[in-house]
Design a protein around this motif. Sequence first.
Motif, mmCIF file in Angstrom:
data_model
loop_
_atom_site.group_PDB
_atom_site.id
_atom_site.type_symbol
_atom_site.label_atom_id
_atom_site.label_comp_id
_atom_site.label_asym_id
_atom_site.label_seq_id
_atom_site.Cartn_x
_atom_site.Cartn_y
_atom_site.Cartn_z
ATOM 1 N N MET A 136 -9.407 -6.724 12.221
ATOM 2 C CA MET A 136 -8.229 -5.883 12.334
ATOM 3 C C MET A 136 -8.142 -5.286 13.732
ATOM 4 N N ASP A 137 -6.930 -5.023 14.203
ATOM 5 C CA ASP A 137 -6.691 -4.507 15.544
ATOM 6 C C ASP A 137 -7.037 -3.026 15.590
ATOM 7 N N ASN A 138 -8.163 -2.710 16.250
ATOM 8 C CA ASN A 138 -8.629 -1.324 16.270
ATOM 9 C C ASN A 138 -7.630 -0.394 16.944
ATOM 10 N N ARG A 139 -7.058 -0.819 18.062
ATOM 11 C CA ARG A 139 -6.117 0.048 18.775
ATOM 12 C C ARG A 139 -4.920 0.392 17.897
ATOM 13 N N SER A 140 -4.418 -0.582 17.174
ATOM 14 C CA SER A 140 -3.291 -0.338 16.284
ATOM 15 C C SER A 140 -3.692 0.602 15.152
ATOM 16 N N GLU A 141 -4.910 0.399 14.601
ATOM 17 C CA GLU A 141 -5.389 1.262 13.522
ATOM 18 C C GLU A 141 -5.485 2.716 13.999
ATOM 19 N N VAL A 142 -6.047 2.907 15.191
ATOM 20 C CA VAL A 142 -6.191 4.263 15.747
ATOM 21 C C VAL A 142 -4.818 4.890 15.977
ATOM 22 N N ARG A 143 -3.929 4.137 16.604
ATOM 23 C CA ARG A 143 -2.600 4.649 16.929
ATOM 24 C C ARG A 143 -1.855 5.103 15.670
ATOM 25 N N GLU A 144 -1.854 4.262 14.664
ATOM 26 C CA GLU A 144 -1.126 4.604 13.444
ATOM 27 C C GLU A 144 -1.786 5.744 12.684
ATOM 28 N N PHE A 145 -3.116 5.766 12.661
ATOM 29 C CA PHE A 145 -3.808 6.829 11.932
ATOM 30 C C PHE A 145 -3.523 8.186 12.570
ATOM 31 N N LEU A 146 -3.688 8.293 13.889
ATOM 32 C CA LEU A 146 -3.480 9.575 14.544
ATOM 33 C C LEU A 146 -2.018 10.018 14.477
ATOM 34 N N SER A 147 -1.105 9.098 14.663
ATOM 35 C CA SER A 147 0.314 9.484 14.651
ATOM 36 C C SER A 147 0.754 9.922 13.258
ATOM 37 N N THR A 148 0.255 9.265 12.211
ATOM 38 C CA THR A 148 0.630 9.686 10.861
ATOM 39 C C THR A 148 -0.009 11.015 10.493
ATOM 40 N N ARG A 149 -1.227 11.278 10.968
ATOM 41 C CA ARG A 149 -1.840 12.586 10.695
ATOM 42 C C ARG A 149 -1.078 13.678 11.436
ATOM 43 N N ARG A 150 -0.691 13.425 12.673
ATOM 44 C CA ARG A 150 0.048 14.420 13.462
ATOM 45 C C ARG A 150 1.408 14.716 12.814
ATOM 46 N N ALA A 151 2.049 13.690 12.263
ATOM 47 C CA ALA A 151 3.401 13.852 11.732
ATOM 48 C C ALA A 151 3.452 14.694 10.460
ATOM 49 N N ARG A 152 2.328 14.835 9.785
ATOM 50 C CA ARG A 152 2.360 15.533 8.494
ATOM 51 C C ARG A 152 2.110 17.041 8.622
ATOM 52 N N ASN B 220 -6.937 4.248 22.254
ATOM 53 C CA ASN B 220 -8.163 4.108 23.040
ATOM 54 C C ASN B 220 -9.149 5.221 22.705
ATOM 55 N N LEU B 221 -9.957 5.001 21.657
ATOM 56 C CA LEU B 221 -10.981 5.968 21.282
ATOM 57 C C LEU B 221 -12.332 5.654 21.916
ATOM 58 N N ALA B 222 -12.417 4.570 22.661
ATOM 59 C CA ALA B 222 -13.688 4.167 23.250
ATOM 60 C C ALA B 222 -14.234 5.280 24.138
ATOM 61 N N GLY B 223 -15.483 5.650 23.900
ATOM 62 C CA GLY B 223 -16.130 6.665 24.722
ATOM 63 C C GLY B 223 -15.873 8.088 24.307
ATOM 64 N N ALA B 224 -15.031 8.310 23.308
ATOM 65 C CA ALA B 224 -14.763 9.678 22.859
ATOM 66 C C ALA B 224 -16.036 10.277 22.259
#
Length: 296
Positions: A1-17, A60-64
């Motif tokens: 699975m595309d990690n960047r896409s997973e991160v982007r969608e997860f964070l944006s949906t959490r922020r939106a709620r 881009n969560l790499a290195g966080a």
Amino acid sequence: MDNRSEVREFLSTRRARITPDEAGLPAYGGNRRVPGLRREEVAMLSGMSVDYYTRLERGNLAGASDSVLDSLARALHLDDAETAHLFDLARAASASPVVRRPRAKPGAIRPSVLRVLAAITEAPATISNSRLDFVAANALGRALYPGVFAAAEPNGARFTFLDPAAKQFYPDWERLTQDLVAALRSEAGRNPYDKRLTDLVGELSTRSERFRTLWAAHNVRYHRTGVKRMHHPVVGDLELSYEALELPADPGLRLSIFTAEPGSATEDALKVLASWAATAGAPDSSATPTHPVADR
């Protein structure tokens, strides 16, 4: 699975709620162009620059660092399951694409585990993996799930979303589908290179609109204990408490045991089910694996 896409969608949906009021921020007049918090508000609450948070939300969560992830989890009001998922996504982002979790060696479930299953005689018990495959069960466990175990390779999600009988079998079908997708989404974060999981998600996404909708929500949840209501084709309505216990020596496998309240109608129904399983209902009287678990 595309990690960047997973991160982007997860964070944006959490922020939106999250509303500004829920985050303890002043609500100014005028229309907000985005639901929930703005990126700059999340950055402020997390104690990081807007540019850095924007980089994170772009995938881009790499290195966080752990401290950054903890701050982000607090700002987004993540629960324990969501926080664990965020850390899983960060680990996957920092790993080389060719680094994968070692696979278990091919083979059947350990005999000692099967003996444990067989020793549980008064309660349904099953063993499943992180893809929701049912890999073993005692006789009463097989009898409890006749529709699931009718398949060559029983899988809880495949039955729930694709078998028309599932909606009648599960009175709480809509809530159950949310729980199952949340469990699969959590596993996708932990093990993004599991091809069989990717194939299962692809199959369910193609064949079930309900699954596609829930998968797009990026919700994650622990599924360790609770109550399941079922309408069994032989004994009727059941209300069972369940406990899901991880098997430390077999990573990815868990033992689920279902019990009824003493003196309840469900307890009586389980006795009838046990009698049925011992006769015409279930050909196997001992705990048996349903298929090999070569890659858990």
